[in-house]
Design a protein around this motif. Structure first.
Motif, PDB file in Angstrom:
ATOM      1  N   SER A 189       0.827  -1.201   0.000  1.00  0.00           N
ATOM      2  CA  SER A 189       0.000   0.000   0.000  1.00  0.00           C
ATOM      3  C   SER A 189       0.864   1.255   0.000  1.00  0.00           C
ATOM      4  O   SER A 189       1.984   1.277   0.515  1.00  0.00           O
ATOM      5  CB  SER A 189      -0.913   0.015   1.231  1.00  0.00           C
ATOM      6  N   TRP A 190       0.309   2.327  -0.580  1.00  0.00           N
ATOM      7  CA  TRP A 190       1.030   3.604  -0.620  1.00  0.00           C
ATOM      8  C   TRP A 190       1.243   4.159   0.781  1.00  0.00           C
ATOM      9  O   TRP A 190       2.221   4.870   1.020  1.00  0.00           O
ATOM     10  CB  TRP A 190       0.264   4.605  -1.490  1.00  0.00           C
ATOM     11  N   LEU A 239       5.216   5.741   4.628  1.00  0.00           N
ATOM     12  CA  LEU A 239       5.731   5.607   5.994  1.00  0.00           C
ATOM     13  C   LEU A 239       7.204   5.222   5.981  1.00  0.00           C
ATOM     14  O   LEU A 239       8.019   5.787   6.728  1.00  0.00           O
ATOM     15  CB  LEU A 239       4.915   4.545   6.745  1.00  0.00           C
ATOM     16  N   VAL A 240       7.561   4.271   5.115  1.00  0.00           N
ATOM     17  CA  VAL A 240       8.970   3.866   5.002  1.00  0.00           C
ATOM     18  C   VAL A 240       9.816   5.017   4.485  1.00  0.00           C
ATOM     19  O   VAL A 240      10.942   5.251   4.954  1.00  0.00           O
ATOM     20  CB  VAL A 240       9.092   2.639   4.083  1.00  0.00           C
ATOM     21  N   GLY A 241       9.289   5.765   3.519  1.00  0.00           N
ATOM     22  CA  GLY A 241      10.018   6.917   2.999  1.00  0.00           C
ATOM     23  C   GLY A 241      10.266   7.966   4.060  1.00  0.00           C
ATOM     24  O   GLY A 241      11.359   8.539   4.150  1.00  0.00           O
ATOM     25  N   ALA A 242       9.248   8.213   4.889  1.00  0.00           N
ATOM     26  CA  ALA A 242       9.408   9.194   5.971  1.00  0.00           C
ATOM     27  C   ALA A 242      10.425   8.715   6.999  1.00  0.00           C
ATOM     28  O   ALA A 242      11.244   9.503   7.499  1.00  0.00           O
ATOM     29  CB  ALA A 242       8.054   9.437   6.633  1.00  0.00           C
ATOM     30  N   ALA A 243      10.404   7.401   7.292  1.00  0.00           N
ATOM     31  CA  ALA A 243      11.373   6.852   8.249  1.00  0.00           C
ATOM     32  C   ALA A 243      12.791   6.956   7.709  1.00  0.00           C
ATOM     33  O   ALA A 243      13.737   7.288   8.432  1.00  0.00           O
ATOM     34  CB  ALA A 243      11.022   5.402   8.560  1.00  0.00           C
ATOM     35  N   ALA A 244      12.943   6.677   6.402  1.00  0.00           N
ATOM     36  CA  ALA A 244      14.272   6.779   5.786  1.00  0.00           C
ATOM     37  C   ALA A 244      14.780   8.208   5.816  1.00  0.00           C
ATOM     38  O   ALA A 244      15.966   8.458   6.074  1.00  0.00           O
ATOM     39  CB  ALA A 244      14.209   6.262   4.350  1.00  0.00           C
ATOM     40  N   ALA A 245      13.882   9.162   5.569  1.00  0.00           N
ATOM     41  CA  ALA A 245      14.284  10.569   5.612  1.00  0.00           C
ATOM     42  C   ALA A 245      14.705  10.971   7.027  1.00  0.00           C
ATOM     43  O   ALA A 245      15.665  11.728   7.223  1.00  0.00           O
ATOM     44  CB  ALA A 245      13.142  11.449   5.123  1.00  0.00           C
TER      45      ALA A 245
END
Length: 374
Positions: free
Chosen positions: A191-192, A197-203
């Motif tokens: 799901s997007w 969420l993963v993108g925000a955590a990586a950032a």
């Protein structure tokens, strides 16, 4: 973005469009034609990029012959067997990565090769295939999109080899292995909300990861942000590459007439930066022809994914197709200055055999999924 079964998935083996010698040999004709055209174009470019070194072209042709042979051999394997071998291949690959870190050969400051006496190879290449196969195995025979437990299990399976490869250090291959696993999850319908969420955590973790990078890796990122800060040092590759591509204009300077590569201004012009040679000698026209061939191959791979009769075939074929796209995107982005330099070759064009063999084995899996329909 889940690939779901359609009426095409029930296509019969006795369909006239799928009959004939190629089908009996488990060869997908459109994919084969696309690959042959791409490799032929690559040999033409390589002859110029190596300063008309016929020996280098002959060695590349031998590698291509071996790679196509492996592709045809893998195409004979039923997808059911590929599925059975997924986890054992993954486990073997991880064990070899651990062995590489302990007893592997060191070259140019990196410990990436495992020497078995009669064979010296790079185990991380195996994980480019084993990771998407294993993630597809995790998702097979279960409802899509995958539930959180399956996503977490697949994420752990992806992170283990990625961390081991990054420790070698080999950031480029680590990125490709991570992309190989993540694309299968994406094809499986991740799901997007999870992606964001993963993108925000990586950032959020980026500042911490920055200090975990080696000095040369941090320098690559800084050079990406401002190549002109060190035009004769770390920024030299990107600046010369952009000059070569820009000087080609619409139609290029002509085959064998590139100046940036032949006068040795452009480093690595027959390997990682061969895309710049294409831009200089064939111009925008040549680049568009190359990209059209890549798009055709990726489209064919995704079509095979849509037509696959089961979940394992769908997500594996889709993942392998998008991994090929990642190869193209990372190399062209690196050469044009849109991405940091990470040492990823241009698929089936750059001189060398290791990456080529891995890609062609992947295409063999696509052909196996397409032609074994019973």
């Amino acid at each position: 973005m889940a690939i779901r079964p359609g009426s095409a998935g029930a296509q019969r083996l006795d369909d006239p469009s799928q009959s004939g010698l190629l089908m009996r040999l488990h060869i997908d004709a459109p994919l084969l034609v696309g690959l042959l055209l791409l490799c032929a174009f690559g040999l033409v470019v390589l002859f110029s990029a190596t300063d008309q070194d016929a020996g280098a072209v002959e060695r590349q042709l031998v590698r291509l012959t071996l790679a196509f042979g492996l592709m045809f051999a893998v195409a004979q394997v039923h997808p059911y067997q590929l599925r059975r071998w997924s986890l054992p291949l993954y486990a073997l690959g991880v064990l070899m990565l651990v062995a590489t870190l302990l007893i592997g050969d060191v070259g140019k400051g990196a410990q990436r090769w495992l020497d078995l006496g009669v064979l010296r190879f790079q185990p991380s290449e195996m994980l480019k295939l084993a990771v998407p196969m294993t993630v597809a195995w995790v998702l097979a025979d279960r409802s899509l999109p995958p539930r959180l437990g399956r996503v977490l299990a697949a994420t752990v399976l992806i992170l283990i080899p990625v961390v081991l490869i990054a420790k070698q250090p080999d950031l480029g291959t680590a990125i490709l292995v991570a992309a190989a696993g993540v694309t299968v999850l994406f094809i499986g319908g991740l799901s997007w909300r999870v992606i964001l969420l993963v993108g925000a955590a990586a950032a959020a973790l980026a500042p911490l990861l920055w200090y975990r990078l080696h000095d040369y890796q941090r320098q690559r990122v800084l050079t990406f942000l401002d190549p002109s800060s060190d035009p004769l040092g770390t920024g030299y590759h990107i600046i010369q590459s952009q000059i070569a591509i820009g000087s080609g204009g619409l139609h290029g300077k002509g085959w064998l007439l590139g100046t940036q590569s032949h006068l040795e201004f452009l480093p690595e012009h027959h390997t990682d930066f061969i895309f710049a040679v294409i831009g200089e000698e064939f111009g925008l026209t040549g680049i568009l022809v190359l990209l059209a061939l890549y798009v055709f191959i990726i489209y064919r791979g995704l079509s095979i994914a849509v037509d696959a009769p089961d979940t394992y075939g769908k997500v594996l074929a889709g993942g392998l197709s998008l991994v090929f796209f990642v190869y193209v995107f990372v190399n062209t982005g690196m050469v044009t200055g849109l991405l940091p330099v990470v040492g990823v070759p241009l698929p089936l064009i750059s001189y060398g055999g290791t990456s080529m063999v891995t890609l062609m084995v992947g295409f063999g899996m696509l052909m196996a999924i397409q032609t074994h329909r019973k």
